[in-house]
Scaffold this motif. Structure first.
Motif, short mmCIF file in Angstrom:
data_model
loop_
_atom_site.label_atom_id
_atom_site.label_comp_id
_atom_site.label_asym_id
_atom_site.label_seq_id
_atom_site.Cartn_x
_atom_site.Cartn_y
_atom_site.Cartn_z
N VAL A 35 128.55 69.66 97.85
CA VAL A 35 128.14 69.98 96.49
C VAL A 35 129.37 70.37 95.68
CG1 VAL A 35 126.59 71.31 95.02
CG2 VAL A 35 125.93 70.81 97.40
N THR A 38 127.32 71.70 89.66
CA THR A 38 125.91 71.98 89.36
C THR A 38 125.80 72.40 87.90
OG1 THR A 38 123.91 73.09 90.16
CG2 THR A 38 125.89 74.44 89.94
N ILE A 64 122.26 68.96 91.77
CA ILE A 64 123.39 68.66 92.65
C ILE A 64 124.18 67.48 92.13
CG2 ILE A 64 124.00 67.74 94.94
CD1 ILE A 64 121.60 69.31 96.05
N GLY A 66 127.70 65.54 93.83
CA GLY A 66 128.69 65.65 94.90
C GLY A 66 128.86 64.36 95.66
N ALA A 96 121.50 74.05 95.59
CA ALA A 96 122.77 73.57 95.04
C ALA A 96 123.93 74.56 95.14
CB ALA A 96 122.58 73.18 93.57
N ALA A 101 124.65 70.70 101.00
CA ALA A 101 123.20 70.67 100.92
C ALA A 101 122.69 69.49 101.74
CB ALA A 101 122.74 70.52 99.47
N THR A 121 125.33 65.91 86.36
CA THR A 121 124.53 67.04 86.84
C THR A 121 123.67 67.66 85.76
OG1 THR A 121 124.63 68.97 88.30
CG2 THR A 121 126.18 68.92 86.46
#
Length: 359
Positions: A35, A38, A64, A66, A96, A101, A121
């Motif tokens: 992650v 956010t 999230i 990433g 997140a 995650a 995001t």
């Protein structure tokens, strides 16, 4: 089992904490995401300051962005190295505000070329909210792919209360793309030109004491209202001034009875029908986005296919971002929480870098 860092609630209205949590290997159709970014949401504040649906310590965050670092044996759409964005929430391992995650691949989509993680995001949780609220709570169709024929509700008045909010902006863009043309919205006057550029036909300043009569002058009957603010006095009581028999009001839960401040604890209700006096025949519903997966198509395709396609083709534009700074994961999370509490972001999302790990 290896572990990583996660930001959690500690107690109601307490400063956030940083703990070690298990790094869960993905199985089946799950994937593991490093992650990287956010965007904070009001739900983070509701959970920390109001204890809403929380058992402490609760890992926070549901948006999230990433990079995939591992994939379960049955994953078919995503692979290690993919840059992704999405909305996940069911368990702590999916949240997140942590280095890694582990989530179902259906809760993620690939970030289209030309967009940053910071931009991407801002979309997932609130675009999903709009699709769920419009189809489930207002009962209006958003078929995929979009029908080529005109919408039977093209000229039906639909009011978005809180058009400058993240959800409000996405509601205007999505409804406009699906052929809903008679879109009304409320916002501070400084946002009116932009909201008209993304689909609003009529804009109203909610600060005006006579905003209800202004709305009725533009549309004598408003059968559909999406309340993106869900404040007892700030939005629902104002909507009740013009809502008539046959009006459906969908409010994004929880209803805020009292806002959180630095000195005052918040108060919430889940009862949209009972918090204000409605005219007979008005139906007030509470939007609960976490049930969007009850729709089988949405569960499989909304985040993996629909939202990335809308972003890639320019149907929706990312919200404006305010980058929250801090030396550590915990500092950035806490500063974002403080800004939410003080309402220091207007028509923009609080976006911040999550993991400090360099992979």
């Amino acid at each position: 089992m290896s572990t990583h860092k996660a930001v959690v609630t500690v107690a109601v209205r307490a400063p956030l904490g940083l703990i070690d949590v298990p790094t869960v290997a993905p199985t089946g159709r799950e994937v593991q995401v490093h992650v990287e970014w956010t965007a904070s949401t009001p739900l983070d504040l509701h959970q920390n300051d109001g204890g809403l649906l929380v058992t402490h310590p609760q890992v926070l965050g549901d948006g999230i962005a990433g990079t995939i670092t591992a994939a379960g044996a049955d994953a078919k759409n995503l692979a290690v190295g993919d840059k992704v964005f999405g909305f996940a929430f069911r368990e702590n391992k999916q949240k997140a505000y942590q280095d890694f995650a582990t989530v179902p691949e259906t809760t993620l989509g690939k970030i289209p070329a030309g967009f940053s993680m910071q931009e991407a995001t801002t979309l997932p949780n609130n675009t999903v909210t709009i699709f769920h609220a419009v189809t489930k709570d207002l009962g209006l169709p958003l078929e995929w792919p979009r029908p080529s024929s005109a919408s039977p509700h093209a000229e039906t008045p639909i009011l978005i209360w809180g058009g400058a909010s993240s959800c409000g902006q996405y509601a205007l863009q999505i409804l406009s793309h699906w052929g809903y043309k008679n879109l009304l919205t409320t916002a501070s006057k400084k946002h009116h030109d932009y909201l008209k550029s993304i689909g609003a036909r009529h804009t109203f300043d909610y600060h005006d004491a006579d905003v209800a009569s202004q709305i009725l002058k533009a549309a004598p009957h408003v059968p559909y209202v999406l309340d993106c603010i869900a404040s007892q006095q700030g939005s629902l009581a104002r909507i009740a001034e013009f809502a008539q028999a046959g009006t459906v009001v969908a409010a994004l839960l929880p209803v805020i009875i009292r806002d959180a401040t630095d000195d005052v604890a918040p108060e919430y209700s889940m009862d949209t029908q009972g918090v204000v006096k409605w005219a007979d025949g008005v139906e007030a519903r509470g939007v609960r986005t976490h049930f969007y997966e009850d729709d089988a198509f949405f569960k499989e395709h909304l985040q993996s296919t629909v939202v990335p396609e809308l972003l890639a083709t320019g149907v929706v534009k990312p919200n404006k971002q305010r980058i929250v700074e801090g030396a550590t994961l915990l500092e950035r999370a806490q500063e974002a929480m403080n800004l939410l509490r003080r309402k220091e972001a207007s028509a923009e999302r609080l976006v911040w870098r999550v993991s400090d790990l360099k992979l």
